[in-house]
Design an enzyme around this catalytic site. Structure first.
Site, short mmCIF file in Angstrom:
data_model
loop_
_atom_site.label_atom_id
_atom_site.label_comp_id
_atom_site.label_asym_id
_atom_site.label_seq_id
_atom_site.Cartn_x
_atom_site.Cartn_y
_atom_site.Cartn_z
N ILE A 1 -4.88 13.23 -8.64
CA ILE A 1 -4.08 13.12 -9.84
C ILE A 1 -4.22 14.43 -10.61
CG2 ILE A 1 -4.28 10.60 -9.99
CD1 ILE A 1 -6.31 10.90 -12.21
N ASP A 2 -3.28 14.70 -11.49
CA ASP A 2 -3.27 15.97 -12.22
C ASP A 2 -4.51 16.13 -13.08
OD1 ASP A 2 -0.81 16.53 -11.14
OD2 ASP A 2 0.31 15.76 -12.86
N ARG A 3 -4.85 17.36 -13.35
CA ARG A 3 -6.02 17.67 -14.18
C ARG A 3 -5.94 17.01 -15.56
NH1 ARG A 3 -8.19 23.82 -15.45
NH2 ARG A 3 -9.91 23.24 -16.83
N ARG B 1 6.26 12.03 -14.43
CA ARG B 1 6.62 12.99 -15.48
C ARG B 1 8.07 13.45 -15.35
NH1 ARG B 1 1.60 17.09 -14.88
NH2 ARG B 1 2.62 18.14 -16.65
#
Length: 312
Positions: free
Chosen positions: A144-146, A246
């Protein structure tokens, strides 16, 4: 030997049983210390990385005995600190493990920490867990994104890695995210069906956009609560594309609050967030109990502010 010298000749790796099934990009991230991720992706694109003498893609899965050749890497960069993960950080990450059995560990990752080190990041979640547990074999099952918080699956056994990655590929693991998006979403339930295409900016940063040339991508959105200037939604990606939630939010005019990459120019009059308002809150894995992580305190605080604003 510093990182600018270490990779200036041809480098060979051989895949063993512990790395079987791992993506080539993830394999290289953990081995080419000091090489930025953007550079590794470029090496793969340009054919400077070969597996069994053949060109490959970043998502290529490795098999036992594969021979990996990496061409000499010459670049100028500042020396990176190779300081080990501190005991305090390692134990903090270990305390966030909310499910564990003999093969699987699920961690409630905080926003702001990458899932793995590289590209200027000294360490990530996986390095911290290895330091805390002393286990050499811990591998990310997915990413998953930072800036996204929430549930991350980590394998403790090669067989678990393969089984769960197969389930992910077959879309048999249901992931649900909580997201705070800009504006009032009108439909209580909707399926966003928009193909997504990955592309690169001139600086090598990867982005995603809706495109008829992209891959099929679907996200189920369910409204949880509406506020004056925002909406809390539960989003379940039915495909696993980069930045899917997103970009799908942006595509229907409701980008995520706090998203500086997608839709940050869209008007928003609510309280200012501290970060991207996206949290991996629920995992439903066949054969496992349902695993959940409540909204983190910063997102709970924002929701409380939005509710108060709604009453004004």
């Amino acid at each position: 030997m510093n990182s600018t010298q270490q990779w200036q000749s041809v480098t060979w790796f051989e895949v063993d049983e512990h790395q079987e099934g791992q993506r080539i990009d993830n394999f290289l991230f953990t081995r080419l210390k000091g090489v930025p991720k953007s550079r590794i992706y470029r090496l793969i694109r340009e054919g400077q990385v070969r597996v069994n003498k053949k060109r490959i893609k970043a998502e290529t899965k490795l098999a036992i005995g594969d021979q990996i050749r990496v061409a000499p890497i010459r670049f100028e960069q500042k020396d990176e600190t190779d300081a080990p993960v501190s005991d305090k950080v390692a134990q903090s990450l270990l305390s966030r493990v909310i499910y564990e059995d003999e093969g699987l560990m699920v961690v409630n990752k905080p926003s702001g920490i990458a899932v793995h080190g590289g590209s200027g990041v000294a360490y990530g979640l996986i390095e911290g867990l290895r330091a805390a547990t002393g286990k050499k074999y811990l591998e990310l099952i997915h990413r998953i994104d930072r800036d996204t918080s929430g549930l991350v699956m980590v394998s403790k056994k090669r067989s678990t890695l393969k089984t769960l990655q197969d389930l992910l590929r077959e879309h048999k693991i249901q992931k649900t995210y909580a997201a705070i998006v800009k504006g009032q979403v009108s439909l209580d339930r909707q399926l966003i069906d928009q193909p997504l295409l990955r592309y690169e900016l001139s600086n090598g940063e990867r982005r995603v956009r809706v495109s008829k040339d992209g891959k099929e991508s679907k996200t189920q959105w369910n409204v949880a609560e509406r506020f004056m200037h925002a909406t809390l939604v539960y989003a379940s990606p039915l495909s696993g594309r980069t930045h899917q939630i997103r970009v799908h939010g942006l595509s229907i005019g409701h980008p995520l609050v706090g998203d500086e990459k997608y839709g940050h120019e869209t008007e928003y009059r609510g309280p200012n967030p501290r970060r991207l308002c996206l949290h991996a809150m629920r995992l439903e894995i066949p054969g496992y109990p349902v695993i959940e992580a409540p909204l983190p305190e910063d997102m709970q605080s924002l929701v409380a502010q939005l509710r108060a604003q709604k009453k004004d």
